[in-house]
Design a protein around this motif. Structure first.
Motif, short mmCIF file in Angstrom:
data_model
loop_
_atom_site.label_atom_id
_atom_site.label_comp_id
_atom_site.label_asym_id
_atom_site.label_seq_id
_atom_site.Cartn_x
_atom_site.Cartn_y
_atom_site.Cartn_z
N ILE A 1 0.87 -1.19 0.00
CA ILE A 1 0.00 0.00 0.00
C ILE A 1 0.90 1.24 0.00
O ILE A 1 0.69 2.20 -0.74
CB ILE A 1 -0.93 0.02 1.24
N ARG A 2 1.96 1.17 0.82
CA ARG A 2 2.85 2.33 0.97
C ARG A 2 3.47 2.75 -0.37
O ARG A 2 3.56 3.95 -0.67
CB ARG A 2 3.95 2.01 1.99
N ILE A 3 3.89 1.76 -1.18
CA ILE A 3 4.58 2.14 -2.43
C ILE A 3 3.60 2.29 -3.60
O ILE A 3 4.00 2.68 -4.69
CB ILE A 3 5.66 1.11 -2.81
N SER A 4 2.33 1.96 -3.36
CA SER A 4 1.39 1.91 -4.49
C SER A 4 1.08 3.30 -5.03
O SER A 4 1.20 4.30 -4.31
CB SER A 4 0.10 1.23 -4.05
N GLY A 5 0.67 3.30 -6.29
CA GLY A 5 0.24 4.55 -6.92
C GLY A 5 1.28 5.65 -6.79
O GLY A 5 0.93 6.81 -6.53
#
Ligand code: FDA
Length: 397
Positions: free
Chosen positions: A44-48
């Motif tokens: 989630i942290r690195i997403s998008g």
């Protein structure tokens, strides 16, 4: 070693696992969620690009690939993108629609992780990071779980939820544990392959792509009957950009992909007009008025479109236009799990209950999120599947 009892143990503190923990905990169950990574929600942290494309406003089962295209319908319709947006709004997280219904945080993906941890704390879930699964046994009415690492211990639980995600980005902790557990309990795992991934090309083609690395163009890229209208990017390794990532989920070895530049554009009409108005210009320069200049030069060189446009016959203009509407290139592979956003395939849905995600043949064993053979398009769909399937299991437990 003393044995601690939980109602539910969840393997994997990613998007699906945390959503499941929140729901199961909120219903009063004693929930433990473990992860071998040092922190929860690393993807989630690195997403998008660090802003997390957390859902898509238009998400529906048609945005997913699976051996059973109907499987995702139940979960997606019971916990929808609108439910997740409402949760995000309740936590005061600012977001915006970027393009094609894709919702991103205004500031940071970390806000989504903080929201999930906050909800987990409210639901009194226990989280153990830096923790590994050492042993797993089926016992009467549940499972005996031995944990190692920072959260080592001996556990008994009635429900075990596998939320260990796919194989992509191994250096971030992706593992095959979920598939191994599925096979050990007699479930089928469909063929897995990297998806939402850049495509690679043989040296003959790549030499040309390298010259125009960094050039992007709006295209319709198709493979078989599937097509996506998005941007394409030439890179030193091959082709990337959203259009290519999308089609990579449908592409198979030895198949060409077709690229139509500027979908809907009438190249023949443009070339025709250019020939009438400025016949002394060469074809590459003429195309450079419509397409990025470096791309126009590359395409003209690659196809031998030389000389003044005034000398080109209607037949030649039609052939150029036809190529620009359907340029076929043959990838030799993909960049693999090193850069793939997701894993296509996974735990075969025929062995799972679509309402609850529970294994049909093993009471109390659940599979959620990316480990399941449900793979979304690029654009927030994969997180929506994680939220919806996590919710479905968490509320069924
Ligand atoms: P997820 O991978 O999130 O979580 C699994 C957890 O299990 C991990 O925390 C892992 O450490 C843990 N685990 C694995 N093996 C274990 C083991 N053996 N023991 C203990 N723990 C173990 N999607 C989207 O919708 N919008 C987006 O913007 C993006 N962007 C994006 C960027 C990049 C770079 C990637 C790689 C992926 C995306 N995605 C995405 C896809 C999205 O991240 C993915 O589909 C979801 O995180 C899947 O959620 P899960 O909870 O199923 O797995």
């Amino acid at each position: 070693m003393s044995v601690t009892r939980f109602d539910t143990v969840i393997l994997g503190a990613g998007a699906a696992g945390m959503m499941c923990a929140i729901q199961a905990g909120a219903r009063g169950g004693r929930v433990l969620i473990i992860d071998h990574a040092k922190a929860p929600g690393e993807k989630i942290r690195i997403s998008g690009g660090g802003r997390c494309n957390f859902t898509n406003i238009g998400a529906s089962a048609r945005n997913f690939l699976s051996n059973n295209p109907h499987f995702a319908k139940s979960a997606l319709s019971r916990y929808t993108q609108h439910d997740f947006v409402a949760l995000v709004e309740r936590h005061g997280i600012a977001y915006h629609e970027k393009t094609l219904g894709q919702l991103f945080c205004d500031d940071s993906a970390k806000a989504i992780i903080a929201m999930l941890l906050n909800e987990m704390a409210r639901a009194a879930c226990e989280l153990r990071v830096g923790t590994t699964l050492e042993n797993l046994e089926r016992i009467d009415h549940g499972f005996a779980v031995t944990l190692g690492g920072d959260g080592a211990g001996s556990i008994r639980c009635r429900q075990l939820v596998v939320a260990t995600g796919g194989k992509s980005i191994p250096k971030m902790g992706a593992s095959s544990l979920g598939y191994q557990i599925a096979e050990r309990f007699g479930l089928t795992v469909t063929e897995t392959r990297p998806a939402l991934v850049p495509l690679t090309f043989g040296e003959d083609v790549l030499a040309g792509f390298r010259e125009i690395a960094g050039v992007a163009a709006d295209v319709r890229v198709s493979c078989g009957k599937t097509a996506f209208d998005e941007a394409l990017l030439f890179t030193h390794r091959g082709l990337s950009g959203p259009a290519i990532l999308q089609i990579s989920s449908y592409w198979r070895e030895k198949e060409p992909i077709r690229i139509a530049f500027l979908p809907g554009h009438d190249f023949f009409a443009d070339l025709h007009t250019a020939r009438r108005e400025n016949g002394r210009r060469n074809i590459a320069n003429t195309l450079g008025e419509i397409l990025p200049k470096r791309l126009a030069t590359y395409l003209a060189d690659a196809h031998g479109w030389s000389g003044p446009i005034g000398d080109a016959s209607d037949k030649k203009l039609a052939a150029i236009a036809a190529t620009l509407h359907g340029w076929e290139v043959l990838p030799i592979g993909s960049e693999g799990y090193r850069t793939a956003e997701v894993t296509l395939g996974g735990v075969d849905t025929s062995g799972l209950n679509s309402r609850t995600m529970e294994a049909r043949a093993v009471d109390g064993l659940y599979f959620i999120g990316e480990v399941v053979d449900v793979t979304g398009w690029l654009g927030g769909y994969n997180f929506q599947w994680a939220w919806s399937s996590g919710w479905a299991a968490g509320t069924a437990i």
